[in-house]
Scaffold this active site. Structure first.
Site, PDB file in Angstrom:
ATOM      1  NE  ARG A  83     -13.144   5.121  -7.785  1.00 59.23           N
ATOM      2  CZ  ARG A  83     -13.045   6.417  -7.864  1.00 59.23           C
ATOM      3  NH1 ARG A  83     -12.111   7.043  -7.174  1.00 59.23           N
ATOM      4  NH2 ARG A  83     -13.891   7.110  -8.593  1.00 59.23           N
ATOM      5  NE  ARG A  92     -15.469   8.783  -5.291  1.00 60.72           N
ATOM      6  CZ  ARG A  92     -16.556   9.527  -5.413  1.00 60.72           C
ATOM      7  NH1 ARG A  92     -17.688   9.010  -5.768  1.00 60.72           N
ATOM      8  NH2 ARG A  92     -16.519  10.809  -5.165  1.00 60.72           N
ATOM      9  CG  ASP A  95     -12.116   9.735  -4.974  1.00 55.26           C
ATOM     10  OD1 ASP A  95     -11.554   9.347  -6.014  1.00 55.26           O
ATOM     11  OD2 ASP A  95     -12.630  10.862  -4.859  1.00 55.26           O
ATOM     12  CG  ASP A  97      -9.853  13.149  -6.081  1.00 57.00           C
ATOM     13  OD1 ASP A  97      -9.734  12.459  -7.098  1.00 57.00           O
ATOM     14  OD2 ASP A  97     -10.936  13.321  -5.501  1.00 57.00           O
TER      15      ASP A  97
END
Length: 165
Positions: A83, A92, A95, A97
């Site tokens: 990334r 991307r 990711d 989170d």
């Protein structure tokens, strides 16, 4: 002491499923041990940039890391997988989170838990509810199922046949 965390994983560049598998393997290697994982979901992108659709999933994991350590590991894995800094909400490779860390509410600059947009994002809520149907928002006490019912986001989220990561 082991803590339960829920992480959202996504990719919309290259071999999306392979990137999610690589992220889960890296998390396990760095002390974030996946206990349950949702199916993969193909999801319409959120944001101002035209881009490919995402594959997304949510995992429930155990870790000895504190919230800041967990954030550091997630950012490290994103960099290792490739990334790069880019357009906010743009395409991307991967990711990761943090959706929830136990039932804690944390607001420390870059570290915001629960994830600040999760209650507005089907691609986070649907796989979270799949693996933890009774979980509640630590801020409001509402179940995420109730929150999903009231969500008017409008983005498409399609469940794929099986967990492949």
């Amino acid at each position: 002491m082991k803590e339960w965390v829920f992480l959202s994983l996504g990719s919309n560049l290259g071999d999306r499923a392979a990137r999610i598998r690589e992220a889960v393997t890296s998390l396990d290697r760095l002390g974030v041990r996946t206990q349950r994982g949702s199916a993969l979901y193909e999801t319409e992108p959120v944001g101002p940039v035209k881009q490919p659709w995402f594959l997304n999933a949510v995992v429930a994991s155990e870790t000895d890391l504190d919230p800041k350590g967990l954030l550091s590991v997630c950012k490290r894995i994103e960099r290792e997988i490739g990334r790069k800094k880019g357009i906010r909400f743009g395409p991307r490779v991967v990711d990761i989170d943090i959706l929830l860390y136990r039932q804690q509410v944390i607001d420390e600059g870059e570290l915001l838990i629960p994830h600040p947009q999760m209650c507005q994002r089907k691609f986070m809520l649907i796989p979270l509810i799949e693996i933890a149907p009774n979980i509640r928002d630590p801020k409001t006490g509402k179940s995420f199922s109730e929150i999903l019912i009231g969500l008017k986001e409008g983005k498409k989220v399609k469940k794929l046949k099986a967990k492949t990561y």
